[in-house]
Design a protein around this motif. Structure first.
Motif, PDB file in Angstrom:
ATOM      1  N   THR A  51       0.852  -1.191   0.000  1.00  0.00           N
ATOM      2  CA  THR A  51       0.000   0.000   0.000  1.00  0.00           C
ATOM      3  C   THR A  51       0.883   1.234   0.000  1.00  0.00           C
ATOM      4  OG1 THR A  51      -0.085   0.346   2.409  1.00  0.00           O
ATOM      5  CG2 THR A  51      -1.612  -1.296   1.466  1.00  0.00           C
ATOM      6  N   LEU A  52       0.240   2.413  -0.069  1.00  0.00           N
ATOM      7  CA  LEU A  52       0.995   3.663  -0.034  1.00  0.00           C
ATOM      8  C   LEU A  52       1.745   3.849   1.284  1.00  0.00           C
ATOM      9  CD1 LEU A  52      -1.160   6.445  -1.737  1.00  0.00           C
ATOM     10  CD2 LEU A  52       0.852   5.246  -2.609  1.00  0.00           C
ATOM     11  N   ASP A  53       1.313   3.151   2.323  1.00  0.00           N
ATOM     12  CA  ASP A  53       1.971   3.282   3.621  1.00  0.00           C
ATOM     13  C   ASP A  53       3.226   2.419   3.735  1.00  0.00           C
ATOM     14  OD1 ASP A  53      -0.011   5.053   4.577  1.00  0.00           O
ATOM     15  OD2 ASP A  53      -1.324   3.356   5.025  1.00  0.00           O
ATOM     16  N   ASP A  54       3.435   1.510   2.784  1.00  0.00           N
ATOM     17  CA  ASP A  54       4.616   0.638   2.806  1.00  0.00           C
ATOM     18  C   ASP A  54       5.778   1.355   2.114  1.00  0.00           C
ATOM     19  OD1 ASP A  54       3.128  -1.386   4.032  1.00  0.00           O
ATOM     20  OD2 ASP A  54       2.477  -2.198   2.094  1.00  0.00           O
ATOM     21  N   LEU A  55       6.360   2.311   2.826  1.00  0.00           N
ATOM     22  CA  LEU A  55       7.362   3.184   2.219  1.00  0.00           C
ATOM     23  C   LEU A  55       8.615   2.429   1.785  1.00  0.00           C
ATOM     24  CD1 LEU A  55       7.070   6.358   4.473  1.00  0.00           C
ATOM     25  CD2 LEU A  55       5.860   5.808   2.350  1.00  0.00           C
ATOM     26  N   ASP A  95       7.742  12.008  -1.393  1.00  0.00           N
ATOM     27  CA  ASP A  95       9.080  12.225  -0.859  1.00  0.00           C
ATOM     28  C   ASP A  95       9.925  10.958  -0.942  1.00  0.00           C
ATOM     29  OD1 ASP A  95       8.424  14.834  -0.296  1.00  0.00           O
ATOM     30  OD2 ASP A  95       8.096  14.506   1.852  1.00  0.00           O
ATOM     31  N   THR A  96       9.279   9.816  -0.708  1.00  0.00           N
ATOM     32  CA  THR A  96       9.991   8.535  -0.782  1.00  0.00           C
ATOM     33  C   THR A  96      10.460   8.257  -2.204  1.00  0.00           C
ATOM     34  OG1 THR A  96       8.729   7.636   1.077  1.00  0.00           O
ATOM     35  CG2 THR A  96       9.768   6.047  -0.406  1.00  0.00           C
ATOM     36  N   PHE A  97       9.588   8.498  -3.168  1.00  0.00           N
ATOM     37  CA  PHE A  97       9.982   8.312  -4.570  1.00  0.00           C
ATOM     38  C   PHE A  97      11.103   9.281  -4.945  1.00  0.00           C
ATOM     39  CE2 PHE A  97       5.498   6.621  -5.311  1.00  0.00           C
ATOM     40  CZ  PHE A  97       5.921   5.305  -5.391  1.00  0.00           C
ATOM     41  N   GLY A  98      10.995  10.516  -4.454  1.00  0.00           N
ATOM     42  CA  GLY A  98      12.033  11.492  -4.749  1.00  0.00           C
ATOM     43  C   GLY A  98      13.393  11.063  -4.247  1.00  0.00           C
ATOM     44  N   GLU A  99      13.429  10.485  -3.044  1.00  0.00           N
ATOM     45  CA  GLU A  99      14.691   9.998  -2.483  1.00  0.00           C
ATOM     46  C   GLU A  99      15.268   8.868  -3.339  1.00  0.00           C
ATOM     47  OE1 GLU A  99      13.704   8.749   1.420  1.00  0.00           O
ATOM     48  OE2 GLU A  99      13.178  10.757   2.134  1.00  0.00           O
ATOM     49  N   ASN A 149       1.826  19.164  -2.798  1.00  0.00           N
ATOM     50  CA  ASN A 149       2.456  17.908  -3.218  1.00  0.00           C
ATOM     51  C   ASN A 149       2.883  17.973  -4.683  1.00  0.00           C
ATOM     52  OD1 ASN A 149       1.844  17.027  -0.656  1.00  0.00           O
ATOM     53  ND2 ASN A 149       0.258  15.577  -1.289  1.00  0.00           N
ATOM     54  N   ALA A 150       2.046  18.591  -5.503  1.00  0.00           N
ATOM     55  CA  ALA A 150       2.403  18.763  -6.909  1.00  0.00           C
ATOM     56  C   ALA A 150       3.619  19.671  -7.041  1.00  0.00           C
ATOM     57  CB  ALA A 150       1.218  19.336  -7.683  1.00  0.00           C
ATOM     58  N   HIS A 151       3.664  20.738  -6.237  1.00  0.00           N
ATOM     59  CA  HIS A 151       4.825  21.629  -6.268  1.00  0.00           C
ATOM     60  C   HIS A 151       6.091  20.876  -5.862  1.00  0.00           C
ATOM     61  CE1 HIS A 151       1.785  25.073  -5.344  1.00  0.00           C
ATOM     62  NE2 HIS A 151       1.795  24.752  -6.613  1.00  0.00           N
TER      63      HIS A 151
END
Length: 312
Positions: A51-55, A95-99, A149-151
């Motif tokens: 899920t989205l919570d499984d970072l 943020d996780t994807f960005g990292e 979030n889009a920014h």
């Protein structure tokens, strides 16, 4: 490319996955249920449970992928009083994807929205680029957070990510849609009239699901870093025109609903349905060569699939 897609079995994602596979990409889809996993496997995608919570899962899968398309959003809690919580979860995922993608120049595409960007005039891809303004002021903290979030996604361009934001209109229509248009049809059937608010001249933008899916693929493949794109085919369809098609299809009379009575008639949809929110996609078409080919909203409504008898 090997592409990680969240929300891969949803309304938009289930069109994006075959669009990507048909263009030769390999898809890894996030699935939070057995039903989603089965649907993704049948579509030819590799399944990643979570899920989205499984970072950790998001981070690891993104790191081993050539690009990410992030479509998942906690709509179930967003529209039951928890919009801020849904936006917060979305930000953690972004943020996780960005990292995971930082410094790689790999593509990262997210879905956002156009409703309320520039009420009363035609919005462009340049609108909504500041973290304050009519969107936040009109709708409150939750939607303002999603705009932020889009920014944050666009700003990842400064960290070596080819990020882009695809804004969707309030109605992404097509056979199987259970969103805003299906709700308007359901209300008309229940009330015995096909209603619109005031004179019904206010406009909604729209896009067919297949055209939206095509734009997500183009964004993945070639969107400029930090760009904002509009998945808009119909710039603005008058709500009265929508009501006319619904009335004709259901054999119901048209009815103007006063603004004071709109909440009683349209319930939670009233505030959205009253907005005048036309949107342009001129920049998107110029930069990516995107040309919608699916039916427009009124033509799609006239095909009849929105009016099939509800299953018992």
């Amino acid at each position: 490319m090997r592409v990680f897609v969240t929300g891969a079995s949803g309304w938009i994602g289930s069109a994006v996955v075959p669009e990507l596979i048909g263009a030769g990409h390999q898809v890894v889809g996030l699935a939070r249920s057995d039903a989603s996993a089965v649907a993704l496997a049948e579509a030819g995608a590799e399944v990643r449970r979570g899920t989205l919570d499984d970072l950790d899962t998001l981070r690891g899968t993104a790191a081993e992928s050539d690009g990410v398309i992030h479509l998942a959003f906690k709509h179930d809690i967003a529209f039951s009083g928890g919009f801020e919580d849904a936006a917060d979860a979305d930000r953690l995922a972004i943020d996780t994807f960005g990292e995971a993608l930082a410094g790689s120049d790999r593509p990262f595409v997210i879905a956002s929205g156009t409703l309320g960007l520039a009420p009363g005039r035609v919005a462009t891809e340049q609108d909504g680029q500041a973290s304050s303004g009519p969107v936040g002021g009109h709708w409150g903290a939750g939607p303002l957070k999603r705009l932020a979030n889009a920014h944050a996604t666009a700003a990842l361009a400064d960290r070596g990510v080819r990020s882009s934001v695809v804004r969707l209109p309030p109605t992404v229509h097509g056979d199987g849609d259970h969103g805003f248009m299906a709700t308007v049809v359901s209300i008309a059937r229940e009330k015995g009239v096909s209603g619109y608010i005031g004179d019904g001249a206010n406009r909604w933008p729209a896009v067919h699901r297949s055209d939206a899916a095509h734009l997500f693929r183009l964004a993945l493949e070639s969107a400029p870093a930090g760009s904002t794109l509009h998945a808009i085919a119909d710039q603005g369809v008058p709500i009265r025109a929508v009501a006319e098609v619904i009335g004709r299809q259901l054999g119901l009379p048209l009815a103007s609903v006063s603004p004071d009575d709109a909440a009683g008639h349209f319930t939670w949809l009233a505030a959205f349905l009253a907005m005048d929110s036309p949107v342009s996609s001129a920049y998107t078409r110029e930069v990516l060569g995107w040309q919608p080919t699916g039916p427009g909203l009124l033509d799609d409504l006239d095909k009849g699939h929105y009016f099939a008898a509800p299953s018992v």
